[in-house]
Design a protein around this motif. Structure first.
Motif, mmCIF file in Angstrom:
data_model
loop_
_atom_site.group_PDB
_atom_site.id
_atom_site.type_symbol
_atom_site.label_atom_id
_atom_site.label_comp_id
_atom_site.label_asym_id
_atom_site.label_seq_id
_atom_site.Cartn_x
_atom_site.Cartn_y
_atom_site.Cartn_z
ATOM 1 N N GLU A 1 0.828 -1.121 0.020
ATOM 2 C CA GLU A 1 -0.009 0.017 0.004
ATOM 3 C C GLU A 1 1.033 1.166 0.006
ATOM 4 O O GLU A 1 1.847 1.302 0.708
ATOM 5 N N GLY A 2 0.718 2.253 -0.847
ATOM 6 C CA GLY A 2 1.325 3.299 -1.135
ATOM 7 C C GLY A 2 1.016 4.362 -2.043
ATOM 8 O O GLY A 2 -0.253 4.472 -2.273
ATOM 9 N N THR A 3 1.820 4.967 -2.685
ATOM 10 C CA THR A 3 1.616 6.094 -3.628
ATOM 11 C C THR A 3 2.070 5.977 -5.003
ATOM 12 O O THR A 3 3.042 4.940 -4.906
ATOM 13 N N LEU A 4 1.858 6.498 -6.228
ATOM 14 C CA LEU A 4 2.406 6.188 -7.404
ATOM 15 C C LEU A 4 3.439 6.962 -7.396
ATOM 16 O O LEU A 4 3.557 8.148 -7.115
ATOM 17 N N LYS A 5 4.650 6.558 -8.296
ATOM 18 C CA LYS A 5 5.905 7.350 -8.687
ATOM 19 C C LYS A 5 5.359 8.164 -9.724
ATOM 20 O O LYS A 5 5.953 9.312 -9.949
ATOM 21 N N THR A 6 4.788 7.397 -10.619
ATOM 22 C CA THR A 6 4.514 8.114 -12.132
ATOM 23 C C THR A 6 3.212 7.445 -12.465
ATOM 24 O O THR A 6 2.828 6.336 -12.452
ATOM 25 N N LEU A 7 2.486 8.256 -13.316
ATOM 26 C CA LEU A 7 1.401 7.584 -14.357
ATOM 27 C C LEU A 7 1.557 8.548 -15.842
ATOM 28 O O LEU A 7 1.331 9.497 -15.751
ATOM 29 N N LYS A 8 1.841 7.511 -16.491
ATOM 30 C CA LYS A 8 1.907 8.020 -17.943
ATOM 31 C C LYS A 8 1.013 7.330 -18.821
ATOM 32 O O LYS A 8 0.596 6.193 -18.841
ATOM 33 N N ARG A 9 0.763 8.062 -19.854
ATOM 34 C CA ARG A 9 -0.285 7.753 -20.979
ATOM 35 C C ARG A 9 0.646 7.828 -22.328
ATOM 36 O O ARG A 9 1.035 9.175 -22.609
ATOM 37 N N PHE A 10 1.245 6.812 -22.822
ATOM 38 C CA PHE A 10 2.007 6.985 -23.957
ATOM 39 C C PHE A 10 3.503 7.224 -23.255
ATOM 40 O O PHE A 10 3.887 6.760 -22.155
ATOM 41 N N LYS A 11 3.895 8.658 -23.502
ATOM 42 C CA LYS A 11 5.267 9.200 -23.090
ATOM 43 C C LYS A 11 5.091 10.206 -22.319
ATOM 44 O O LYS A 11 5.942 10.864 -21.650
ATOM 45 N N ASP A 12 3.840 10.393 -21.993
ATOM 46 C CA ASP A 12 3.284 11.946 -21.458
ATOM 47 C C ASP A 12 2.907 11.465 -19.980
ATOM 48 O O ASP A 12 2.385 10.613 -19.564
ATOM 49 N N GLU A 13 3.390 12.600 -18.873
ATOM 50 C CA GLU A 13 2.879 12.258 -17.653
ATOM 51 C C GLU A 13 1.463 12.985 -17.589
ATOM 52 O O GLU A 13 1.431 14.266 -17.922
ATOM 53 N N VAL A 14 0.485 12.145 -16.956
ATOM 54 C CA VAL A 14 -0.709 12.588 -17.046
ATOM 55 C C VAL A 14 -1.517 12.601 -15.646
ATOM 56 O O VAL A 14 -0.779 11.793 -14.822
ATOM 57 N N PRO A 15 -2.271 13.360 -15.477
ATOM 58 C CA PRO A 15 -2.912 13.524 -13.910
ATOM 59 C C PRO A 15 -3.940 12.391 -13.519
ATOM 60 O O PRO A 15 -3.851 11.629 -12.460
ATOM 61 N N GLU A 16 -4.595 11.915 -14.580
ATOM 62 C CA GLU A 16 -5.523 10.511 -14.597
ATOM 63 C C GLU A 16 -5.907 9.844 -15.795
ATOM 64 O O GLU A 16 -5.381 10.582 -16.951
ATOM 65 N N VAL A 17 -6.210 8.609 -15.817
ATOM 66 C CA VAL A 17 -6.409 7.856 -16.941
ATOM 67 C C VAL A 17 -7.861 7.300 -16.889
ATOM 68 O O VAL A 17 -8.287 6.698 -15.802
ATOM 69 N N GLN A 18 -8.565 7.547 -17.783
ATOM 70 C CA GLN A 18 -9.986 6.938 -17.810
ATOM 71 C C GLN A 18 -9.867 5.509 -17.893
ATOM 72 O O GLN A 18 -9.049 4.721 -18.235
ATOM 73 N N SER A 19 -11.410 4.995 -17.582
ATOM 74 C CA SER A 19 -11.374 3.354 -17.562
ATOM 75 C C SER A 19 -11.551 3.035 -19.228
ATOM 76 O O SER A 19 -11.921 3.725 -20.142
ATOM 77 N N GLY A 20 -10.749 1.657 -19.194
ATOM 78 C CA GLY A 20 -10.617 1.289 -20.741
ATOM 79 C C GLY A 20 -9.501 1.732 -21.430
ATOM 80 O O GLY A 20 -9.085 1.118 -22.565
ATOM 81 N N GLN A 21 -8.406 2.760 -20.644
ATOM 82 C CA GLN A 21 -7.453 3.109 -21.541
ATOM 83 C C GLN A 21 -6.232 2.427 -20.886
ATOM 84 O O GLN A 21 -6.222 1.827 -19.565
ATOM 85 N N GLU A 22 -5.222 2.367 -21.761
ATOM 86 C CA GLU A 22 -3.974 1.809 -21.038
ATOM 87 C C GLU A 22 -2.953 3.002 -20.400
ATOM 88 O O GLU A 22 -2.967 3.864 -20.977
ATOM 89 N N CYS A 23 -2.084 2.455 -19.636
ATOM 90 C CA CYS A 23 -1.185 3.388 -18.812
ATOM 91 C C CYS A 23 -0.010 2.738 -18.539
ATOM 92 O O CYS A 23 -0.014 1.495 -18.353
#
Length: 833
Positions: free
Chosen positions: A782-804
């Motif tokens: 249990e912790g926090t995320l260090k990074t969340l990327k969509r393709f090569k970009d750092e994004v604040p959130e990713v919607q359902s059904g998308q890859e990240c």
């Protein structure tokens, strides 16, 4: 003057020559007049001028021989001048004789002092010489005894066998040495003598001689103890025994941090050995560096000693709390404090009691000098404290000095209960001290004692006349009415309390007041509560310490000791303590200094660390840490009585089963030092409604860290108190699940670590949310995320059904088919309805 007209100058006799009379005038005042004749010369000074100078020997007072032209008044003035000159000469002669006698006395005294000093020096030299001779004699006797003991053992070895020659035959065939020549024998004798002298010098090098003592010595020498240890080792070595010393195991007191040199000193080991042991354990430290307690414990155990862990606060353990045996207790005088509203007659009542009851010699300046005095009531003593208002009373209680046994509440019969009267009642009730009500000014025509008793009912003070348990006495400080009844009531209350103390123990007491006297230094007025304080005792009081140099009682006389309930002025402190500090007698000055330094350091740390402020935020934080805290104390001051009552009623409605607001004191008028003292003692903030704090109160609040809040709208005050009281309730933590993601593949990225290739299966994945890693529906991390990327970009959130791509903070053990649970936490604050 001139005699060209043939006339004689004025004032010349028939035998005088013209020109021998000189007279001058200056603005109508006559200067010195010189009259010369054949027989005399007289210089007469002007009035108030210099002394007369008289030559010749005529009889000035003889009228027949008086020069012509001199009047009787002038002659009388001259006679007075002559008499004054004679008296002045006599006085000068007497003064010179007295000065010569004083000089002769000083010369005799200096001569006597010089002779005494020479005699002392001679006695000291004789004592040193006798001591040196005695040590030399003992040394010779020891050497002679040692030589006599060694002689029998050496005799058989030195003696030659019977029938054998003492000297081997000489010659080339004899196998022996040639006989020594006379020159060789002389050289051998000189060598033996020099060796003997060297041995004597080496043996006597550590001995103190008279010349060395007088000129200060020629450097370092071995002490007598070192020489004895050396002789003991030599004796054991000669006997074939071991010379190793027995190891002494010591109990080493170890604080949280210690200097290397101090550690070696406590173990009685060499500093070099301790530094070597530290280096062996991989710690490079010098003798002036500080090491922690764990490292020092390893070193102590390595040297074979025992560790005794102590803390800085252990220095106060020398002030032990002694439980006195009942048979050692003796009755003591009660301590009475008189309180009440301004101009209700407190000072007049004190003066009336003092003038009526204090023994002869005590009257005058007692309350000004010491602030306390004793009254004799039918053979029993009563100690009265003249404290400067309620602030000092509260500050003593805030520091834990419960010095007052009985409170006398003074209320004017023509004025009834006033704000400071209510304040005094609150102080007495908070201190849980019995109260006696003195209704003063009953001799006035508009006095109404029954109204006073009725008004006291509103503040939970029920007097005996109203079927209560609080004694009330009608008195008049002006006429003396009721003073005897008041003292009897105090004596009766003290008998009910059965006040006792042990006079045969180390003294302890409380500081009533303290000041810095120009001539005497720091002076503290101390009320001894237990034990007996004696001249010469070493004590510690608050952050100060000292030695009792003098004790002065309430009469201004020096005394040798003071028992329980006796107020005295103590001289000999190193600084000025605060009112209410507790005085304790200790054994040594080192202990007193150590305790005072620890208290000073603790107080400085307390002031530096965010202050000891009782702000609302700190009170809320303290309340969350303390599970037993269920009350929020406050003080309220308003502009009118109606507003104060409305605020108090609103405060009583705030709260529930877990928390409630308690109004310690409410009053009308400006916020005073007394309010700040009560708030500090109780740990409460002060609320002012349309009033402000005066300058002394503001300064005291800033110094003590007491928070003052001002309001002009009653609803704002109620809302803030309700919010602060709500902070005493524990908050509820609520979790909201916002999404799930499934790991499809794990990639290794340089500089980032393992990155999970995921697909969001439900909800949404946010960078700022918390995450849990589930493996087979079991929480792995249990912790926090260090990074969340969509393709090569750092994004604040990713919607359902998308890859990240996701990477965990400080965690890399992720596998394919693991599930990531995304959630947010929300604190729900509980509020009071």
């Amino acid at each position: 003057m001139s005699d060209s007209d043939g006339k004689k100058p004025l004032g010349l006799s028939s035998g005088a020559r013209p020109g021998n009379v000189k007279q001058s005038f200056s603005h109508g005042r006559t200067k010195n007049v010189v009259v010369e004749t054949k027989r005399k010369r007289v210089v007469v000074p002007k009035p108030g001028g210099a002394k007369p100078s008289i030559t010749g020997s005529p009889s000035v007072g003889d009228p027949s021989k008086r020069p012509a032209g001199i009047s009787d008044a002038e002659m009388e003035r001259r006679m007075k001048a002559l008499q004054a000159a004679k008296e002045q000469e006599a006085a000068d002669a007497e003064r010179r004789a007295r000065e010569e006698a004083e000089q002769q006395e000083r010369r005799e005294r200096r001569r006597a002092e010089a002779e005494a000093k020479e005699r002392q020096e001679k006695e000291r030299e004789d004592a040193l010489k006798a001591k040196a001779e005695e040590e030399a004699r003992k040394k010779r006797e020891a050497e002679e005894a040692k030589a006599r003991a060694a002689a029998p053992a050496a005799a058989p070895a030195a003696a030659a066998a019977p029938g054998e020659p003492a000297v081997a035959p000489s010659g080339p065939r004899g196998g022996g040495k040639a006989a020594p020549t006379p020159a060789r024998r002389d050289r051998d004798d000189r060598d033996n003598k020099n060796a003997k002298n060297r041995n004597d010098d080496a043996r006597r090098s550590g001995k103190l001689t008279l010349n060395q003592a007088l000129r200060g010595g020629d450097g370092r020498h071995k002490s007598m103890a070192a020489m004895k240890r050396k002789q003991e080792r030599a004796r054991q070595k000669a006997m074939g025994g071991s010379v190793e010393r027995e190891k002494v195991v010591r109990d080493v007191q170890l604080p949280e941090a210690i200097v290397v040199s101090e550690l070696a000193n406590r173990m009685s080991e060499r500093v070099a050995d301790v530094v070597k042991a530290l280096m062996t354990n991989g710690i490079m430290a010098t003798q002036t560096q500080t090491i922690d307690a764990d490292t020092a414990e390893l070193i102590i155990e390595e040297f074979g000693h025992k560790v005794v862990r102590v803390s800085d606060a252990d220095v106060e353990d020398v002030i032990t709390q002694i439980d006195d045996d009942e048979k050692d207790l003796s009755p003591r005088a009660p301590v009475i404090t008189i309180m009440g509203h301004v101009d209700h007659g407190k000072t007049s009542l004190l003066d009336a009691i003092r003038n009526a009851r204090v023994t002869a010699g005590e009257a005058g300046g007692i309350t000004q000098h010491i602030g306390a005095y004793q009254v004799d009531q039918d053979g029993s003593l009563l100690t009265f404290l003249d404290t400067p208002g309620h602030a000092a009373f509260t500050s003593m209680r805030a520091r834990g000095a419960q010095v007052t046994d009985i409170v006398v509440l003074v209320v004017a019969a023509d004025d009834a209960v006033m704000p400071q009267t209510i304040e005094a009642i609150n102080h007495a009730q908070a201190a849980k001290v019995p109260m006696i009500v003195a209704i003063n000014k009953v001799d006035k025509h508009d006095a109404n004692p029954d109204k006073v008793r009725t008004d006291l009912l509103q503040h939970e003070v029920i007097v005996e006349k109203m079927s209560g348990d609080v004694q009330d006495v009608e008195v008049s400080a002006t006429t003396g009415q009721g003073l005897d009844q008041l003292l009897e009531a105090i004596a009766l209350q003290s008998e009910i309390l059965e006040l006792k103390a042990n006079p045969d123990r180390a003294a302890s007491g409380a500081v009533i007041e303290a000041q810095l006297d120009v001539g005497r230094g720091p002076v503290a007025t101390v009320l001894v509560q237990n034990g007996t304080l004696r001249q010469g005792d070493i004590f510690v009081v608050g952050e100060q310490y000292g030695k009792v140099r003098a004790l002065i009682n309430d009469q201004g006389d020096r005394i040798k000791e003071a028992g329980p309930s006796v107020p005295v002025e103590v001289l000999g402190l190193n600084g000025t303590p605060e009112a209410g500090d507790v005085l304790n007698v200790v054994d040594t000055e080192a202990q007193a200094r150590e305790i005072a330094e620890y208290r000073e350091k603790a107080a400085k740390d307390k002031r530096a660390a965010a202050g000891a402020a009782t702000t609302l935020e700190q009170l809320m934080a303290k309340a969350k840490d303390d599970e037993n805290l269920t009350e929020m104390p406050i003080l309220v001051k308003a502009d009118v009585q109606g507003s104060a009552e409305a605020i108090v009623q609103a405060m009583e409605k705030i709260g529930n089963d877990e928390v409630r607001v308690r109004v310690l004191h409410s009053g009308v008028g400006a916020i005073t030092e007394s309010d700040i003292g009560l708030a500090e003692a109780s740990g409460a903030p002060v609320f002012g409604f349309n009033v402000r704090a005066n300058t002394p109160a503001r300064n005291t609040a800033n110094q003590k860290g007491v928070e003052i809040r001002y309001y002009s709208v009653i609803y704002d005050l109620v809302d803030d108190v309700k919010q602060a009281a709500s902070g005493l309730l524990s908050a509820e933590i609520k979790e909201n699940f916002i999404g799930y993601a499934e790991i499809k593949e794990v990639f290794k990225v340089t500089g980032v670590g393992k990155v999970a290739g995921c697909i969001v299966t439900e909800g949404v994945a946010r960078r700022s949310a918390g995450v849990r890693l589930l493996r087979d529906n079991v929480v792995i991390h249990e912790g926090t995320l260090k990074t969340l990327k969509r393709f090569k970009d750092e994004v604040p959130e990713v919607q359902s059904g998308q890859e990240c791509g996701m990477a965990f903070e400080a965690y890399d053990d992720i596998r394919a088919a693991d599930v990531i649970e995304i959630f947010t936490r929300e604190e729900v604050e509980r509020t009071l309805d």
